[in-house]
Design an enzyme around this catalytic site. Structure first.
Site, PDB file in Angstrom:
ATOM      1  N   GLU A  48      -1.934  -9.589   3.362  1.00  0.00           N
ATOM      2  CA  GLU A  48      -2.246 -10.217   4.772  1.00  0.00           C
ATOM      3  C   GLU A  48      -3.343 -10.534   5.075  1.00  0.00           C
ATOM      4  OE1 GLU A  48      -1.751  -5.587   5.057  1.00  0.00           O
ATOM      5  OE2 GLU A  48      -0.685  -6.983   3.822  1.00  0.00           O
ATOM      6  N   HIS A  98      -3.612  -5.279   0.147  1.00  0.00           N
ATOM      7  CA  HIS A  98      -3.170  -6.148   1.441  1.00  0.00           C
ATOM      8  C   HIS A  98      -3.501  -7.500   1.382  1.00  0.00           C
ATOM      9  CE1 HIS A  98      -2.893  -2.169   3.889  1.00  0.00           C
ATOM     10  NE2 HIS A  98      -3.508  -1.660   2.788  1.00  0.00           N
ATOM     11  N   CYS A 145       0.830  -1.091  -0.093  1.00  0.00           N
ATOM     12  CA  CYS A 145      -0.121   0.262   0.018  1.00  0.00           C
ATOM     13  C   CYS A 145       1.030   1.274   0.050  1.00  0.00           C
ATOM     14  CB  CYS A 145      -0.939  -0.176   1.316  1.00  0.00           C
ATOM     15  SG  CYS A 145      -2.336   1.204   0.898  1.00  0.00           S
TER      16      CYS A 145
END
Length: 580
Positions: A519, A517, A401
């Protein structure tokens, strides 16, 4: 539908989220379909406007919901996909009731906390509990509800009252309460103290809820005498007092609960349709826990961020790193570096802190620059990116990001020689007049534009990926050709080709940035490919892995062919790919 309410006493942050997730995990391992709801008593509509120092990271769901980090625990442990309605706040409840009042739904009655707010809470829970969270679309059989905060807090009183009524509405055989409490062990005496738990349970019972299981958080296993004392003063059997002591890995918590008969008790208490058969899914968790304890080789990753004083600020990032480190058979060491400490102003004011930060960075195998907001610390992040870029194949960089945007800015400044040019711009849909819920949020598609992209290969040589986003700014797409001429390739774009999603640097082993993102969708048994790539590169195994044709995609590391991690997966499939 069976409901399991998890409450907490004595202090907040005691581990209710991990315990709620673990209870769900061991029930799912028995073949049940499980969903989860997190209740937060604060008045905010959602978690989107919080500083990470308030409640930790803001977790983002597929539907764009900005929610509490505990929903990330639920998704990782249970391998499910939740929605924003699985996170209930005081603000959302009051907003829905006030909207009904404005529409005239209450027919001129006085709108009160009891019954209107409490009824709205119960209706919300009953409705959301029946929404499927598994890929097979089956309605859940068990709903685990975590009530945030601590019993006795003023703000949580309407929720406690709602569940006091709720237990009678759904009948006793369909509702149970797990109370998580602290058993401190002061250093002065070394004795485990039960009084905080006694007081907490007494307060809960005074509010109309009687715990069926008392889960005691403690540093070391509960002594038998302590367990019997809690049993006697808290009106439960000794078998209903569960010890949840500190363990080496969160993977061990479901095993800890299973060993103490939690499944057997819940099966009997809630009349659950469980066959007490060997549970393959728990075998998988045991294998992960054992593997984690046996790791000998180390890999260190420098996390260069703004919120490094609180590890919860980067919970999903750390978990994604752990999942990938486990997959490459290395013990992970995360070096937290406050990006401001890398800047020259710190050298002038606090030279020791400056040199310590650079020493951490220079001694790491890889650099991770996560997302963030605001100007503070951005110069330090770009200095770290610049250093990683110049190390070529010795140090590997992964930007997420803001980290990806700053990698582009650093390249523009130090390779293209641009100064004062605007590289990162506002997105058209960004509304500066209102902060909450106005970013580009949720699952979006990214199309790979290059067949030779390292990240594309790590994803299994797919044409596109769907990942979760949370950003207010983007790289100016009109400048793309300037960067690509000098070797910084934009290998991934959105469906319209208007947003730059993935960057890779030519002639560098692993210099990657992503606007999304990944994750948030990493799982213990299916590590996120970009993080997996960083750990492979840091461990010196990326080139050999790519040379073998990435025969096992990271997302299939621990799953069956359908991509699920259901308890029916054959244990022989529960193996990480060979990377030697």
């Amino acid at each position: 539908m069976k409901y399991i309410l998890v409450t907490g006493g004595v202090i907040s942050g005691i581990g209710k989220g991990i315990i709620a997730s673990s209870v769900g995990t061991i029930l799912k391992s028995c073949g049940l379909h499980v969903t989860a709801i997190k209740i937060d008593p604060y008045i905010n509509i959602d978690a989107g406007t919080f500083s990470p120092y308030e409640h930790g990271e803001v977790f983002v769901l597929d539907d764009g919901g900005e929610v509490d980090l505990d929903l990330g625990n639920y998704e990782r442990f249970l391998d499910i996909c939740l929605t924003k309605d699985n996170n209930l706040t005081t603000g959302r409840i009051y907003q829905s009731v006030i909207n009904k009042e404005r529409r005239g739904d209450y027919l001129g009655k006085t709108v009160q906390v009891v019954p209107h707010i409490t009824d709205a809470i119960q209706e919300w829970v009953m409705k959301q509990a029946r929404i499927s969270v598994d890929s097979d679309g089956v309605e859940p059989q068990v709903c685990v509800i975590e009530l945030g905060g601590t019993v006795g807090d003023i703000e949580s009183m309407p929720f406690i009252e709602a569940f006091r009524q709720f237990q009678f509405k759904v009948k006793k055989e369909n509702f149970c309460n797990i109370h998580v409490s602290l058993v401190p062990q002061p250093n002065t005496t070394g004795e485990q103290k039960t009084k905080p738990t006694q007081n907490s349970v007494r307060e809960l019972r005074g509010l109309g809820l009687s715990p069926d299981l008392i889960m005691c958080r403690c540093t070391s296993p509960l002594e038998t005498a302590v367990k019997e004392k809690i049993s006697m003063f808290c009106h439960v059997e000794p078998t209903q007092v569960i010890c949840v002591h500190d363990v080496s890995s969160v993977y061990r918590v479901p095993l800890l609960l299973e060993d103490q008969g939690v499944v057997s008790y819940l099966c009997q208490r809630l009349s659950l349709p469980i066959e007490m058969r060997p549970r393959k899914m728990l075998a998988k968790w045991k294998e992960m826990a054992d593997r984690s304890a046996r790791l000998l080789e180390h890999v260190s990753i420098a996390l260069v961020g703004k919120y490094t004083k609180l590890s919860d600020s980067y919970t999903s990032v750390i978990k994604a790193l752990e999942h990938s480190a486990l997959a490459v058979n290395h013990k992970l060491e995360v070096k937290y570096i406050d990006s401001a400490d890398l800047e020259t102003t710190t050298l002038q004011n606090e030279p020791v802190k400056y040199h310590e930060a650079w020493q951490k960075l220079c001694s790491s195998h890889g650099v991770l620059v996560p997302g963030g907001f605001g100007v503070r610390g951005t110069e330090g992040k770009m200095l770290a990116i610049n250093w990683a870029r110049k190390q070529n194949n010795a140090i590997h960089l992964y930007g997420v990001c803001l980290g990806m945007q700053l990698a582009v800015c650093e390249f523009a400044r130090n390779v293209l020689g641009w100064e004062g040019k605007t590289i990162v711009i506002d997105m058209p849909e960004h509304n500066p007049g209102q902060m909450g819920g106005t970013m580009r949020l949720g699952k979006r598609r990214t199309i790979f534009k290059s067949s030779t992209s390292v990240l594309r290969k790590l994803y299994g040589d797919v044409e596109y990926v769907d990942e979760r986003h949370r950003h207010r700014f983007e790289v100016n797409p009109e400048l793309k050709h300037h960067f690509e001429k000098r070797g910084l390739q934009f290998v991934g774009e959105d469906v319209e080709g208007e947003r730059m999603e993935v960057i890779e640097l030519d002639d560098h082993c692993y210099f990657v940035g992503v606007q999304f993102h990944p994750e948030f969708t990493s799982r213990p048994i299916k590590p996120s490919p970009p993080y997996f790539g960083l750990l492979l590169a840091a461990a010196g195994k990326l080139q050999s892995y790519l040379a073998k044709g990435c025969r096992l995609s990271p997302r299939d590391t621990y799953s069956d062919r359908s991509g699920s991690s259901s308890p029916e997966v054959d244990i022989s499939e529960l193996k990480f790919p060979s990377l030697s």
